[in-house]
Design a protein around this motif. Structure first.
Motif, mmCIF file in Angstrom:
data_model
loop_
_atom_site.group_PDB
_atom_site.id
_atom_site.type_symbol
_atom_site.label_atom_id
_atom_site.label_comp_id
_atom_site.label_asym_id
_atom_site.label_seq_id
_atom_site.Cartn_x
_atom_site.Cartn_y
_atom_site.Cartn_z
ATOM 1 N N GLY A 1 3.289 9.369 3.340
ATOM 2 C CA GLY A 1 2.548 9.373 4.603
ATOM 3 C C GLY A 1 1.549 10.401 4.870
ATOM 4 N N THR A 2 0.920 10.214 5.994
ATOM 5 C CA THR A 2 -0.179 11.301 6.273
ATOM 6 C C THR A 2 0.269 12.576 6.607
ATOM 7 N N ARG A 3 1.467 12.597 7.365
ATOM 8 C CA ARG A 3 2.244 13.989 7.555
ATOM 9 C C ARG A 3 2.532 14.771 6.047
ATOM 10 N N ALA A 4 2.985 14.175 5.408
ATOM 11 C CA ALA A 4 3.375 14.534 3.946
ATOM 12 C C ALA A 4 2.245 15.110 3.316
ATOM 13 N N VAL A 5 0.989 14.441 3.436
ATOM 14 C CA VAL A 5 -0.111 14.850 2.719
ATOM 15 C C VAL A 5 -0.715 16.280 3.428
ATOM 16 N N ALA A 6 -0.626 16.090 4.842
ATOM 17 C CA ALA A 6 -1.137 17.040 5.606
ATOM 18 C C ALA A 6 -0.423 18.506 5.241
ATOM 19 N N VAL A 7 0.813 18.461 5.199
ATOM 20 C CA VAL A 7 1.534 19.720 5.149
ATOM 21 C C VAL A 7 1.237 20.010 3.638
ATOM 22 N N ALA A 8 1.319 19.252 2.803
ATOM 23 C CA ALA A 8 1.028 19.657 1.279
ATOM 24 C C ALA A 8 -0.298 20.633 1.182
ATOM 25 N N VAL A 9 -1.125 19.883 1.943
ATOM 26 C CA VAL A 9 -2.743 20.587 1.841
ATOM 27 C C VAL A 9 -2.620 21.852 2.759
ATOM 28 N N LEU A 10 -1.905 21.728 3.660
ATOM 29 C CA LEU A 10 -1.767 23.146 4.551
ATOM 30 C C LEU A 10 -0.943 24.274 3.652
ATOM 31 N N SER B 1 -15.569 6.475 1.534
ATOM 32 C CA SER B 1 -15.719 7.456 0.294
ATOM 33 C C SER B 1 -14.605 7.610 -0.577
ATOM 34 N N GLY B 2 -15.115 7.226 -1.855
ATOM 35 C CA GLY B 2 -13.978 7.558 -2.997
ATOM 36 C C GLY B 2 -13.293 8.871 -3.092
ATOM 37 N N LEU B 3 -14.167 9.968 -2.968
ATOM 38 C CA LEU B 3 -13.489 11.252 -2.908
ATOM 39 C C LEU B 3 -12.602 11.491 -1.914
ATOM 40 N N ALA B 4 -12.862 10.855 -0.490
ATOM 41 C CA ALA B 4 -12.008 11.093 0.529
ATOM 42 C C ALA B 4 -10.856 10.287 0.252
ATOM 43 N N LEU B 5 -10.848 9.301 -0.258
ATOM 44 C CA LEU B 5 -9.847 8.316 -0.475
ATOM 45 C C LEU B 5 -8.779 9.015 -1.551
ATOM 46 N N TRP B 6 -9.472 9.673 -2.590
ATOM 47 C CA TRP B 6 -8.867 10.203 -3.749
ATOM 48 C C TRP B 6 -7.801 11.615 -3.139
ATOM 49 N N LEU B 7 -8.629 12.472 -2.314
ATOM 50 C CA LEU B 7 -8.174 13.408 -1.710
ATOM 51 C C LEU B 7 -6.960 13.094 -0.628
ATOM 52 N N ALA B 8 -7.119 12.235 0.059
ATOM 53 C CA ALA B 8 -5.948 11.801 0.946
ATOM 54 C C ALA B 8 -4.939 10.883 0.355
ATOM 55 N N GLY B 9 -5.270 10.133 -0.580
ATOM 56 C CA GLY B 9 -4.238 9.512 -1.326
ATOM 57 C C GLY B 9 -4.091 8.038 -0.757
ATOM 58 N N PRO B 10 -3.387 7.073 -1.501
ATOM 59 C CA PRO B 10 -3.369 5.809 -0.909
ATOM 60 C C PRO B 10 -2.360 5.513 0.012
ATOM 61 N N LEU C 1 -4.223 17.993 11.217
ATOM 62 C CA LEU C 1 -4.680 17.677 9.926
ATOM 63 C C LEU C 1 -4.064 16.229 9.465
ATOM 64 N N GLN C 2 -3.011 15.723 9.954
ATOM 65 C CA GLN C 2 -2.470 14.472 9.957
ATOM 66 C C GLN C 2 -3.270 13.493 10.199
ATOM 67 N N THR C 3 -4.182 13.450 11.457
ATOM 68 C CA THR C 3 -4.986 12.875 11.897
ATOM 69 C C THR C 3 -6.259 12.701 11.126
ATOM 70 N N LEU C 4 -6.500 13.755 10.612
ATOM 71 C CA LEU C 4 -7.725 13.891 9.403
ATOM 72 C C LEU C 4 -7.607 12.921 8.306
ATOM 73 N N VAL C 5 -6.222 13.357 7.867
ATOM 74 C CA VAL C 5 -5.748 12.297 6.570
ATOM 75 C C VAL C 5 -5.892 10.909 6.710
ATOM 76 N N GLY C 6 -5.240 10.625 8.009
ATOM 77 C CA GLY C 6 -5.405 8.925 8.290
ATOM 78 C C GLY C 6 -6.972 8.696 8.337
ATOM 79 N N THR C 7 -7.892 9.499 9.034
ATOM 80 C CA THR C 7 -9.114 9.134 9.013
ATOM 81 C C THR C 7 -9.803 8.904 7.604
ATOM 82 N N MET C 8 -9.393 9.884 6.725
ATOM 83 C CA MET C 8 -9.903 9.757 5.423
ATOM 84 C C MET C 8 -9.435 8.452 4.746
ATOM 85 N N ARG C 9 -8.190 8.171 4.993
ATOM 86 C CA ARG C 9 -7.738 6.998 4.298
ATOM 87 C C ARG C 9 -8.500 5.555 4.731
#
Length: 220
Positions: free
Chosen positions: A54-63, A191-200, A179-187
């Motif tokens: 989920g978006t929160r897991a990615v956000a905390v990992a990035v943080l 942009s392929g880079l944004a999708l890769w960074l945020a994850g599927p 950051l969770q909101t940002l990850v959701g937007t990136m998904r």
């Protein structure tokens, strides 16, 4: 900064260190720096394995690394305020440190290494709680190694650990939701880079924008 409170403990630890086998001393010297690299590798691994979640897991990992960096900056600011000299130069009767004593101006309190270790340990544990069984002992060993090799007082590393842990926790708590909101937007980005960074986000049913587009087209 009055360092007399832990000077005797510093002498006890460094006297013990000089009596250990040379291979053990070299191992401590190595760990005092290599531990930082291992934390860096864990940052990357935690982010990578969070990408399908989920978006929160990615956000905390990035943080996690960002929170650790903020903790380090706080440590640097405190150093310039307290300007405590290194024990390898200031403690009367101290033998030679196992590593070169840092120059004057590279202040001792708090320990940057310990602050980074404490921040990384807690931030990684917040991202993936099971990692606390690994990261907390790592941080404690890194902090102890800084006294063992002779370049920090015990209170330097103790405060560094607490400072790092507190700052990392605060940063994650304050920044996770934005950051969770940002990850959701990136998904939803094209942009392929944004999708890769945020994850599927497949772990929560989230799908990349391209895949969602296909399904929308199919319904039409």
């Amino acid at each position: 900064m009055d360092s007399s409170a832990t000077s005797d403990l510093y002498l006890d630890i460094t006297d013990f260190a000089r009596g250990t086998p040379s291979w053990f001393q070299h191992l401590a010297e190595l760990w005092t720096e290599a531990g930082l690299l291992l934390f860096g590798a864990l940052f990357v691994a935690v982010w990578w394995f969070a990408r399908p979640s989920g978006t929160r897991a990615v956000a905390v990992a990035v943080l996690a690394p960002l929170a650790t960096a903020v903790a380090y900056l706080c440590s640097e600011v405190l150093k310039t305020f307290f300007t405590e000299d290194r024990p390898c130069r200031a403690v009367v009767g101290a033998g030679a440190s196992l590593v070169a004593c840092p120059p004057v101006g590279d202040w001792s309190f708090p320990s940057n290494h310990s602050t980074i270790a404490g921040g990384a340990a807690i931030a990684l544990a917040l991202a993936r709680p099971v990692l606390a069984y690994l990261t907390v002992p790592m941080a404690l060993l890194m902090a102890f190694s800084r006294v063992f090799v002779g370049v920090h007082y015990p209170h330097d590393v103790a405060v560094g650990l607490v400072l790092g842990g507190l700052v990392a926790t605060l940063v994650v708590l304050l920044a996770a939701k934005p950051l969770q909101t940002l990850v959701g937007t990136m998904r939803t980005s094209r942009s392929g880079l944004a999708l890769w960074l945020a994850g599927p986000g497949t772990g929560t049913g989230a799908r990349p924008a391209v895949e969602r587009g296909r399904h929308s087209a199919g319904r039409r």
